[in-house]
Design a protein around this motif. Structure first.
Motif, PDB file in Angstrom:
ATOM      1  N   SER A  43       0.734  -1.417  -0.006  1.00 12.79           N
ATOM      2  CA  SER A  43       0.114   0.007  -0.043  1.00 12.79           C
ATOM      3  C   SER A  43       0.804   1.215  -0.025  1.00 12.79           C
ATOM      4  O   SER A  43       1.973   1.018   0.452  1.00 12.79           O
ATOM      5  N   SER A  44       0.216   2.292  -0.514  1.00 13.11           N
ATOM      6  CA  SER A  44       0.986   3.629  -0.517  1.00 13.11           C
ATOM      7  C   SER A  44       1.113   4.295   1.051  1.00 13.11           C
ATOM      8  O   SER A  44       0.121   3.538   1.826  1.00 13.11           O
ATOM      9  N   ALA A  45       1.805   5.039   1.263  1.00  7.51           N
ATOM     10  CA  ALA A  45       1.756   5.562   2.635  1.00  7.51           C
ATOM     11  C   ALA A  45       0.667   6.162   3.061  1.00  7.51           C
ATOM     12  O   ALA A  45       0.309   5.812   4.391  1.00  7.51           O
ATOM     13  N   ASP A  46      -0.315   6.662   2.319  1.00  2.99           N
ATOM     14  CA  ASP A  46      -1.643   7.139   2.929  1.00  2.99           C
ATOM     15  C   ASP A  46      -2.671   6.001   2.852  1.00  2.99           C
ATOM     16  O   ASP A  46      -3.732   6.234   2.980  1.00  2.99           O
ATOM     17  N   SER A  47      -2.254   4.636   2.380  1.00  2.00           N
ATOM     18  CA  SER A  47      -3.238   3.434   2.235  1.00  2.00           C
ATOM     19  C   SER A  47      -4.305   3.609   1.093  1.00  2.00           C
ATOM     20  O   SER A  47      -5.320   3.119   1.299  1.00  2.00           O
ATOM     21  N   LYS A  48      -4.184   4.865   0.388  1.00  2.00           N
ATOM     22  CA  LYS A  48      -5.128   5.040  -0.597  1.00  2.00           C
ATOM     23  C   LYS A  48      -4.844   4.529  -1.987  1.00  2.00           C
ATOM     24  O   LYS A  48      -5.756   4.096  -2.942  1.00  2.00           O
ATOM     25  N   ALA A  49      -3.820   3.890  -2.064  1.00  2.75           N
ATOM     26  CA  ALA A  49      -3.450   3.415  -3.426  1.00  2.75           C
ATOM     27  C   ALA A  49      -2.743   1.615  -3.298  1.00  2.75           C
ATOM     28  O   ALA A  49      -1.957   1.702  -2.034  1.00  2.75           O
ATOM     29  N   GLU A  50      -2.853   1.086  -4.157  1.00  2.00           N
ATOM     30  CA  GLU A  50      -1.997  -0.235  -3.812  1.00  2.00           C
ATOM     31  C   GLU A  50      -1.265  -0.661  -5.176  1.00  2.00           C
ATOM     32  O   GLU A  50      -1.384  -0.455  -6.182  1.00  2.00           O
ATOM     33  N   LEU A  51      -0.396  -1.582  -4.857  1.00  2.00           N
ATOM     34  CA  LEU A  51       0.513  -2.169  -5.799  1.00  2.00           C
ATOM     35  C   LEU A  51       0.633  -3.749  -5.439  1.00  2.00           C
ATOM     36  O   LEU A  51       0.656  -3.926  -4.411  1.00  2.00           O
ATOM     37  N   SER A  52       0.093  -4.349  -6.540  1.00  2.00           N
ATOM     38  CA  SER A  52       0.078  -5.711  -6.715  1.00  2.00           C
ATOM     39  C   SER A  52       1.218  -6.336  -7.244  1.00  2.00           C
ATOM     40  O   SER A  52       1.392  -5.710  -8.550  1.00  2.00           O
TER      41      SER A  52
END
Length: 170
Positions: A43-52
């Motif tokens: 997850s991004s630092a702000d948990s708004k975006a993900e990387l799989s």
């Protein structure tokens, strides 16, 4: 009663234990053993975006293919990706786009980055979760994992990379 207590402890332990075998697939081929480590979410630092991402490695090669998917509101071009772990930074500037497709409101960007096998192994077995930094033509995106999640996952990665290293010796 002692036997019942031991049985209860073993039952609870097996329920919460995570099997390493569920994380990867290994196939023999004429070119060596092929390992596929199933998708993991950062997850991004702000948990708004993900990387799989998932990892594919052929035991006779010195590289590991790390395929990643990110989601953005617009189309972007991924220029390079950095894998940062234990103060070391490994850069992949040979990014190959696999596909781009719209998924509801976001664009899914799937791409492949070849990294040195030892760099991937080092990052995936490190005490602290690595950071994956994706450089696009519009922004820089960073992803990682919480310490608690990583602590559990790292042990499983260690087992998988131990198996891969053993297949390299044969």
């Amino acid at each position: 009663q002692i036997l019942i207590g031991i049985f209860c402890i073993l039952s609870v332990t097996s329920v919460f234990a995570q099997k390493t075998e569920d994380m990867y697939v290994m196939r023999h081929s004429s070119e060596g053993d092929l390992y596929f480590i199933r998708p993991i979410q950062f997850s991004s630092a702000d948990s708004k975006a993900e990387l799989s991402y998932d990892i594919t490695h052929l035991s006779t090669k010195d590289t590991a293919s790390v395929k990643m998917t990110i989601y953005e509101t617009t189309l972007v071009r991924v220029d390079s990706v950095a894998l940062v772990s234990n103060g070391k930074r490994f850069l992949c500037d040979d990014v190959a786009s696999i596909y781009k497709e719209k998924d509801k409101k976001l664009w899914a960007h799937r791409f492949d980055c070849p990294f040195p096998y030892q760099a991937v192994k080092s990052a995936m077995t490190a005490d602290q979760a690595p950071t994956v930094t994706v450089y696009t033509n519009k922004s820089t995106l960073s992803y990682t994992m919480t310490a608690n999640k990583w602590a559990k996952l790292r042990l499983r990665f260690s087992d998988i990379f131990m198996l891969i290293d053993e297949s390299k010796r044969n």
